[in-house]
Motif scaffolding. Structure first.
Motif, PDB file in Angstrom:
ATOM      1  N   ILE A 134      34.797  53.084  74.871  1.00 55.95           N
ATOM      2  CA  ILE A 134      35.988  52.526  75.515  1.00 55.95           C
ATOM      3  C   ILE A 134      37.048  53.594  75.727  1.00 55.95           C
ATOM      4  N   THR A 189      38.183  54.497  79.416  1.00 55.34           N
ATOM      5  CA  THR A 189      39.573  54.257  79.819  1.00 55.34           C
ATOM      6  C   THR A 189      40.187  55.501  80.456  1.00 55.34           C
ATOM      7  N   ILE A 194      36.601  50.854  81.691  1.00 54.03           N
ATOM      8  CA  ILE A 194      36.287  50.052  80.499  1.00 54.03           C
ATOM      9  C   ILE A 194      35.057  49.189  80.742  1.00 54.03           C
TER      10      ILE A 194
END
Length: 271
Positions: A63, A67, A119
């Motif tokens: 993640i 991101t 994500i």
């Protein structure tokens, strides 16, 4: 003139402190807090549902990278493509070399819609590798995304960036580092909206964590990106080309996410 005198002046230094080559910015601290708070909440969810901290640690790496990479590519492709198509290396390197010499630029420019795509991509790759159900995990990840988004928007506020449109409302703020015009605190509007969404999604998850897979994910998508559609009206355009558009880039990019959310809300479960 009276609106200027009554407006709140915001002129805080974005740097908390500076130690020569190292400087800690409020924005960076907000990013760190966003990941920390999200990790703590997700850890409670994982432990309650029989998942291990090691699995969460692995997911967190996916993640985090998704991101940052997604947000960076989103800015370069959606908002400043005309520049970066001729400066490809600057997409990936925090410095540049031009006629003015070597300059450390950092990764100036991150786009939240690109971060969202990053994500989802990271989530898909993680689920494929670990044989985890994508929608099961998505329904749990959306519990923490709004509070992370709220913290990042507070970071934007400390940076005096993404400022709002002019207004004479009593809570107008003059961002002295930007100009001398009373403006909507658009960053705080978003932060408040995301906190409300965090409360709603958290309450829905707590009341029924095993509802139909994907439904909570869909509700989140509609709420968060629907809020973005509305709140973009209170923010100035990020790039000049948006001024001629009926909907700005943030609103256009929100539409596919809303449609995906509607699909998952009303999707019929497989028999």
């Amino acid at each position: 003139m009276n609106s200027i005198l009554s407006a709140i002046h915001w002129n805080i230094d974005p740097e908390m402190f500076n130690l020569g080559a190292f400087a800690l910015r409020y924005y960076a601290l907000c990013w760190l807090l966003a990941f920390f708070v999200s990790y703590v909440i997700m850890l409670r969810i994982f432990k309650k549902e029989g998942r291990t901290q090691e699995q969460l640690d692995q997911l967190s790496i996916y993640i985090f990278l998704g991101t940052l990479i997604g947000a960076r590519l989103g800015h370069c492709l959606f908002y400043d493509f005309d520049y970066y198509k001729d400066h490809i290396l600057e997409i990936f390197l925090p410095f540049k070399w031009d006629k003015n010499g070597f300059q450390v630029t950092g990764f100036a420019g991150l786009a939240s819609h690109g971060g969202a795509i990053g994500i989802l991509t990271a989530l898909y790759l993680f689920c494929r590798k670990t044989k985890t159900d994508f929608l099961w995990l998505a329904d749990r990840l959306v519990v923490v995304v709004p509070i992370a988004g709220a913290l990042i928007r507070i970071g934007n506020f400390f940076n005096s960036e993404m400022v709002g449109t002019p207004t004479d409302l009593p809570w107008a703020i003059i961002f002295d580092r930007h100009d001398n015009i009373p403006r909507h605190p658009g960053q705080l509007y978003e932060a408040i909206a995301y906190i409300i969404i965090f409360i709603i999604i958290g309450s829905l998850f707590k009341s029924n964590p095993n509802r139909q897979k994907g439904k909570l994910f869909g509700i989140f998508m509609v709420l968060l990106f629907g809020a973005r559609m509305v709140l973009e009206h209170f923010k100035i355009d990020q790039e000049d080309f948006e001024q001629s558009m009926l909907l700005n880039m943030g609103q256009l990019l929100s539409i596919p996410f809303i449609l995906v959310g509607i699909y998952f809300i009303f999707r019929k479960p497989k028999a």
